[in-house]
Structures are given as C-alpha cells and as structure tokens.
Design a protein around this motif. Structure first.
Motif, short mmCIF file in Angstrom:
data_model
loop_
_atom_site.label_atom_id
_atom_site.label_comp_id
_atom_site.label_asym_id
_atom_site.label_seq_id
_atom_site.Cartn_x
_atom_site.Cartn_y
_atom_site.Cartn_z
N SER A 196 9.42 9.06 -43.56
CA SER A 196 10.53 9.92 -43.13
C SER A 196 11.43 10.32 -44.29
O SER A 196 12.30 11.16 -44.14
N LEU B 178 14.46 13.43 -27.42
CA LEU B 178 13.21 13.33 -28.17
C LEU B 178 12.12 14.22 -27.56
O LEU B 178 11.30 14.78 -28.27
N ASP B 179 12.11 14.31 -26.23
CA ASP B 179 11.14 15.21 -25.59
C ASP B 179 11.31 16.62 -26.13
O ASP B 179 10.35 17.32 -26.42
N GLY C 265 10.19 16.78 -29.71
CA GLY C 265 8.73 16.67 -29.75
C GLY C 265 8.04 17.98 -29.41
O GLY C 265 6.93 18.25 -29.87
N ALA D 287 14.51 2.66 -30.63
CA ALA D 287 13.31 3.36 -30.16
C ALA D 287 13.26 4.77 -30.72
O ALA D 287 12.20 5.27 -31.12
N GLN D 288 14.42 5.42 -30.77
CA GLN D 288 14.47 6.79 -31.31
C GLN D 288 14.15 6.80 -32.81
O GLN D 288 13.46 7.70 -33.30
N TRP E 253 10.46 6.42 -33.21
CA TRP E 253 9.80 7.67 -32.82
C TRP E 253 9.87 8.68 -33.95
O TRP E 253 8.87 9.31 -34.32
N LEU E 254 11.07 8.83 -34.53
CA LEU E 254 11.26 9.79 -35.62
C LEU E 254 10.43 9.39 -36.84
O LEU E 254 9.78 10.23 -37.46
N ASP F 27 7.72 7.57 -36.93
CA ASP F 27 6.29 7.79 -36.64
C ASP F 27 5.87 9.21 -36.97
O ASP F 27 4.74 9.45 -37.40
N ARG F 28 6.75 10.14 -36.69
CA ARG F 28 6.42 11.55 -36.89
C ARG F 28 6.87 12.07 -38.25
O ARG F 28 6.76 13.26 -38.53
#
Lengths: 340, 340
Positions: free
Chosen positions: A35, A116-117, A120, A137-138, A141-142, A144-145
């Motif tokens: 990231s 996040l949806d 995404g 969790a956010q 998620w960030l 990961d991407r």
C-alpha cells in the motif's frame, strides 16, 4: 491454453527499476501490491512490464485517477478548509475526489462498512481520512488491494504504518505560551482539549515546555479541561475562577471555540480581555477575527494539511508523519499584565 | 454486416413506457438522450429494450453511480452546509460524489474546460452546480451525452431548461421586514446584495412587498447596496447615516455578513443594537449566533437545498425551479423602536 495465457519470464527487478526510473525496492513493493507505493509508480512499473510483454494481471492493477476522501464530518470550518486544500492539490494533480463523511453513521466514528463496497466498485488511487481512521478490517482490506491511505489531523493515535499529516501542535502551543510569557505573564492557566486526542496532549505538552523553559511552575490547578467545546470551556473557566484566590493574568485556550467560552466566563466575573486577563486561542478559525476583542491565536495550516496529505498519497511513501508549521497571529486579546 | 449489427424494429413507445412504468414522453426523452431524464429511468428504458432484443447502443448508456458536484468555491460555511446535505442524500441514494470547485480557475466564475474531460472519462449520473452555472458549450456537451444538471443557489439567472434549487428568498425577506413592522418600526432601511444576483433582487422585492402591504413608503434613499460584503455594508451604512437627518429605527441587511458591517457602522455612530436601531440579517450563518448582540435573521435551509438538488438530479425532471421555505430566527438584535 492460448499463447496469450502463457506466463512469461519476469524481467529482472533491476531492469524494471531502471526502465521505470524507480528503486528495486519500489518495484518489489509494486509487484507485491504494497500500500505504500503510489498509483503513479505502479503505473510506471506496469508500463515497463507491458512493454516487455509480461502479462498485466500479474501486476497490481494500475489505479485510476480517483482519490477517496472520508471526513469525520462536514460540519466544521476546518473540514471545509482541509477539503479546499485537498481539492486544489487534486485539481493540479489531475485526479478526481470522491467525498464522503462518517457523520453519525457509525457509533465508533469510523467509516461505515458500506464505504468499502463503494470503493471496491471503483478504481481508487488512494484514501484520505480526515479526523477519522479506518477500522482494522478496513485497513486490511485496503492493504490487500494495495490502496494507500493517509490520515489528516488524527483524532486518535494513527494505526501503525498509516502515514499522518498534522499541524506542529507542540511547537504551536509552546509559541502561544511563550507569547504570553514574553508579555510579562507568569500566572498562566490553560484550558485543554479532549483527553485521548493526540493534538490535545501535544498542545498541553507545548504549554508545559514553555512554562518549564521560563522557570515557571505549571500548577495542575491551573490546568482545566474544556474538551474542545465552548460550553465545557465556559464551565471549566468558571470553576477555575471560583477555586483560585486570585485569577490568572492570562489563559491559553487550546482551541478558538474554547477561547470564546473563556471570554464568557471572564465576562461573568467582571474581568475584561485583555485589560484584566489576556486570552490566546489555537486554530485561527473564522471566529477568532470576529469575536470582541479579536482573538490572538495560533493559525493551523488547514488547506496546506489537506494538500500535503494528497501529495503524500500520490507520491511514494514519504515519512510516516508529516508536521506542518503553525503561525502566531497577534490580535487584540493579549497584552502585558496589569501592574500589580 | 453481422447479425448483431442489424438494426431491429423499435417497439412502440407505448409498449416500452408500460413495461418501464414511465410515461411515453419520458421514454421519448430517454431515447433522445435528453438531459432531463434520470439515470434510473434511462436504465429502466434500456432494460425493456434489452429484454426485447433491441440493440443497446441505440439507447443512451445507463449512467454510473457517480454524481459530480461543482461548487463555486470551497470557502464559505454555506458551501459546506450545502455539500453536507448533498453528501447525506447521496449516501442514502447509494451514489458517490465527485467534488470539485471553480475557485479562481476561470475568469468568468464558470467551471473550467478540463472539468468536462474528467467527466467524460467517467460515467457521471449527473451534475450539481453550486452557485455556478455551466457555459453554453458545457451545457451542450452535457445535453449531448444525456447527463442531467441541476443548479443550487444560482448566482445568475439559470439558463433555460436547467432546473434550479433555491431558498424562497422573496418570502424570507418579506418575513424579515414584516417582523420589523410588527415590532412597530416604520423607518426601515435595507442593505441589499450584489445587483444582478437573483437572490439579491428577490430579497429586495420581498422587503418592498412587506413595506407596501403595511402602507409604508420604500424610500429609495433608504435602500443602499452592500454587495453581500461586510466591508461594503459598513461603508454603505456609514453613507446612509451621514446622509439622513434622522437614522432609521431598523435595518434589514440582506445577508448576515452585511449585518456585521451594519453593526460596525452603527457602533461608530454611537447607536446601540437593538436599543437605538434594530438589525435583522439573512442566512443564519455561524456568525449570527455569535455576534453581540446575537442576530435575528432568516434561516436558509442549506443542507435541505443540497439534498433536494441531488434528489431532483436522480429522479425524473420535476419542476424547473424548487424553492424551499426559510425560517425566521428571533434573537437579540431586534426590539420595538424607542418611544419618540
């Protein structure tokens, strides 16, 4: 399996790095979807790989030209000033800003899950969080991407690894109290912000540093908490004035809105600003120039904070924390103490 | 020509309309890419045509879930309050807001050309313009692509065919002057906004209506221009007080910031508010509650304006102009006139 689907040999990292004009470490990060690599760099790396016929899907997708801004709320002049700085920097960088706010949509003040949806479904080059921070969790998620995130003016200690941009609160507060000391004050009270908020602790620390450097005792009875709220500051100052045999000759309110509460409490006690008591604030909000007497205060560089955060988001890594200098703004609420 | 490329017979408009649950006129508009058809409706129509095997490309593409907001500037509490209302409505509607501002990037105060390049690269469901309006070329570009536009709080007469959302400025101003008249005032001056701005003309009209209805003469010498600026209002009020043998007993300032200028001019003349002169503003800005004495004013429903504009953008057509009611907020700056 068609020809296009066949994996090809990855060029050496050093070759990619040279062609992309970045370091080997950066190439490695980009390939691993880290990231802390900017969209621009990812794109450079992707272009090199594409030129060399390396399949696109093995590299993190180059992010689009959109940045997400999530503000804690859209109800303060600070939010507007920060957003203005972000917008200006985004305009110059050629990226679009997708703006949303937490408001009271979550109990914990962190961005709602639906956020996040939305991200995404798009191609976000990065995320700016103004006075809010992502949940664990956010963050995962960030990460990961490979979507980078930067926090502006954090209201709690930023999670490890997330860069933050803030005013130099310690230095600014020290300058405020030094200004009072330079005018001749020694009985200086401080009205502090909400405990647990980093900038509140920083400003109290700066005040104490200035007191200590001048050989003045920072009596705990002269430190009261106003929670960054005008009403709380009014009540705290009332209690302070009621509990002391002699009022202070100066008060450092750690925000302009609290300074307005201090004005009110002093007025109730028949004390005039600055004749009887000097008052200095922190922020340089709209109010500062418009209250009577106009408030001496410490200007926070709001637009510059926003612009610096966007630049940090779009460029590689940089330091974990960026601090921008404040500025003392002298108006009519501070004066030498009345001769005793 | 392949099979897919062959044009098919378009179903009757009435059939499409029935299946999509909209009017024939709306279907026609959707097929013609008119800007006054919502993304949702375009999607409904497109779905019917798709079900019936009609090639997709003959219908305007269904727009994405993004709305563009272009503000005149990001430097006023009004901009923030409007944006807050837009953001809340957008959140509930599940669309993302792309926010930008004109600032001083163009001489004429209209959106810069590069804005359209950005919108063209995305899939915008519509465009909200806050206190700015598109150029003729920009309007044509948007209409060509079937991207609807709505103007919020227009600073100039909105172009024909572009819906606008604004406060009920005539009614609000009439209520302000009626409040002064109800308190017993008859020598009422008005400090007007910038000529040419629709809301400035509307507020003057509302003031004159109230004066006429009460049988009071609206003497042109009692109408001075403050250009919506505090400093200009200060100067205009100075000139007013210097030119009249007796000061007015009440002043209607057509914005809160001008009311602050009126306060200053009255103070210079040794006139107290409201003992000597009552003052009423317009906006209910942050300042109104914080000046001394607290300002009686007319609240503009800023967040509601933003929310209504977004809803108008996402739903079909609706009226060309939406007006939302204002509210009189009584504070300490108005009182009955001193007995003469």
């Amino acid at each position: 399996m068609t020809v296009e689907d066949q994996p090809q040999q990855l060029p050496k990292l050093a070759v990619i790095a040279r062609e992309a004009g970045v370091s080997v470490a950066t190439v490695s990060k980009a390939l691993n979807g880290r990231s802390d690599v900017s969209a621009h760099t990812r794109r450079l790396v992707a272009e090199v790989l594409e030129r060399r016929g390396y399949p696109r899907q093995r590299v993190r997708p180059a992010r689009g030209s959109m940045v997400d801004v999530m503000l804690q709320a859209l109800d303060s002049p600070y939010a507007l000033a920060i957003l203005g700085g972000v917008e200006d920097a985004a305009w110059r960088a050629g990226v679009d800003l997708v703006v949303s706010a937490v408001c009271d949509r979550t109990k914990h003040g962190q961005p709602p899950p639906a956020w996040l949806d939305r991200i995404g479904a798009r191609d976000s080059a990065g995320v700016l969080l103004v006075r809010t921070s992502p949940t664990a969790a956010q963050r995962a998620w960030l990460a990961d991407r490979g979507i980078p995130a930067v926090i502006v003016d954090p209201r709690r200690k930023p999670p490890a690894g997330l860069p933050a941009v803030a005013s130099a609160n310690v230095d600014g507060a020290r300058a405020a109290t030094e200004h009072l000391i330079a005018l001749g004050h020694s009985r200086i009270a401080v009205v502090t912000g909400r405990p647990g908020v980093p900038c509140a602790a920083d400003r109290l620390a700066g005040h104490r540093q200035a007191m200590a450097a001048a050989g003045l005792r920072a009596d705990p009875r002269w430190e009261v908490c106003g929670y960054f709220q005008q009403d709380d500051a009014l009540r705290a100052t009332r209690r302070l004035l009621a509990s002391l045999p002699h009022p202070p000759t100066a008060v450092f309110a750690c925000s302009d809105s609290m300074a307005v509460g201090v004005y009110q409490a002093l007025g109730e006690h028949g004390l005039r600003v600055p004749d009887d008591v000097s008052v200095i604030g922190f922020d340089d909000s709209w109010a500062a120039a418009h209250v009577t007497p106009a408030l001496t205060t410490v200007r926070q560089p709001w637009p510059e904070l926003g612009a610096a955060a966007l630049t940090a988001l779009l460029t590689d890594g940089g330091p974990g924390r960026i601090e921008l200098p404040t500025e003392l703004v002298t108006r009519s609420s501070t004066a030498p103490p009345r001769p005793s």
